[in-house]
Motif scaffolding. Sequence first.
Motif, PDB file in Angstrom:
ATOM      1  N   PRO A   1      78.077 -35.388 -65.140  1.00 14.22           N
ATOM      2  CA  PRO A   1      77.695 -34.376 -64.161  1.00 14.22           C
ATOM      3  C   PRO A   1      78.917 -33.824 -63.424  1.00 14.22           C
ATOM      4  O   PRO A   1      79.822 -34.570 -63.060  1.00 14.22           O
ATOM      5  N   ASP A   2      78.943 -32.526 -63.264  1.00 12.24           N
ATOM      6  CA  ASP A   2      80.037 -31.859 -62.554  1.00 12.24           C
ATOM      7  C   ASP A   2      79.432 -30.778 -61.660  1.00 12.24           C
ATOM      8  O   ASP A   2      79.524 -29.589 -61.951  1.00 12.24           O
ATOM      9  N   LEU A   3      78.821 -31.229 -60.588  1.00 16.52           N
ATOM     10  CA  LEU A   3      78.167 -30.305 -59.668  1.00 16.52           C
ATOM     11  C   LEU A   3      79.168 -29.319 -59.081  1.00 16.52           C
ATOM     12  O   LEU A   3      78.878 -28.139 -58.941  1.00 16.52           O
ATOM     13  N   SER A   4      80.367 -29.794 -58.752  1.00 15.88           N
ATOM     14  CA  SER A   4      81.353 -28.874 -58.163  1.00 15.88           C
ATOM     15  C   SER A   4      81.768 -27.802 -59.172  1.00 15.88           C
ATOM     16  O   SER A   4      81.973 -26.642 -58.797  1.00 15.88           O
ATOM     17  N   GLY A   5      81.876 -28.134 -60.453  1.00 21.17           N
ATOM     18  CA  GLY A   5      82.189 -27.133 -61.474  1.00 21.17           C
ATOM     19  C   GLY A   5      81.087 -26.091 -61.578  1.00 21.17           C
ATOM     20  O   GLY A   5      81.358 -24.892 -61.720  1.00 21.17           O
ATOM     21  N   GLN A   6      79.837 -26.538 -61.492  1.00 24.11           N
ATOM     22  CA  GLN A   6      78.707 -25.615 -61.516  1.00 24.11           C
ATOM     23  C   GLN A   6      78.726 -24.723 -60.279  1.00 24.11           C
ATOM     24  O   GLN A   6      78.476 -23.521 -60.363  1.00 24.11           O
TER      25      GLN A   6
END
Length: 190
Positions: free
Chosen positions: A152-157
């Motif tokens: 998961p890469d919420l900051s990238g999203q």
Amino acid sequence: MRPVFLATGLLLLALVWLLPLDTMLPVFAAHMVQHMVLVAVAAPLIVLGLPRLAERFAPPPLAAALAEFVVVWAWHLPVAHALGRLDKLGTLAEQASFLAVGLLVWAGCLRRDQPLAGAGGLLLTSMHMTLLGALLVLAPRDIYAELCGTAPDLSGQQIGGMLMLAIGTPVYLVAGLMLTGQALRDRGVA
């Protein structure tokens, strides 16, 4: 033909397809830069560079905006996004469809005979791009990680959503407002 616009649009296409953007940005953000350059930057430049050809193939502005809405939102569904991110043919289909609808929107909306309809198409596009960007920024989790098999890469999203807001929203909004001004001048209102 207007070579400066055309060359700039084609150069931007080459850059977003050939540069290793995913080594410079989070993967989702790099993917979003490609999307936004295709639909909101390179496509209008190409249309402006080939105005006669664009007018010949220009659909009604609102029909083009609807087609673009369907394509953009469909490719942001998790299963379709995973296909576009993980499969070479999926990536090709995704990129080609983004460029195609981008060209359709700009060809349709920049038609000289319908500036007000063109403004409507671009303003609708601005609204749905803003909504999608906001949804990506405000989502409580990485929407795509599980299907893409990535951590998961919420900051990238969130960065990707902010790029969508920072590029797409103003481009469509400003162009729509410019067309509105043109329509008012044409009618002798402004």
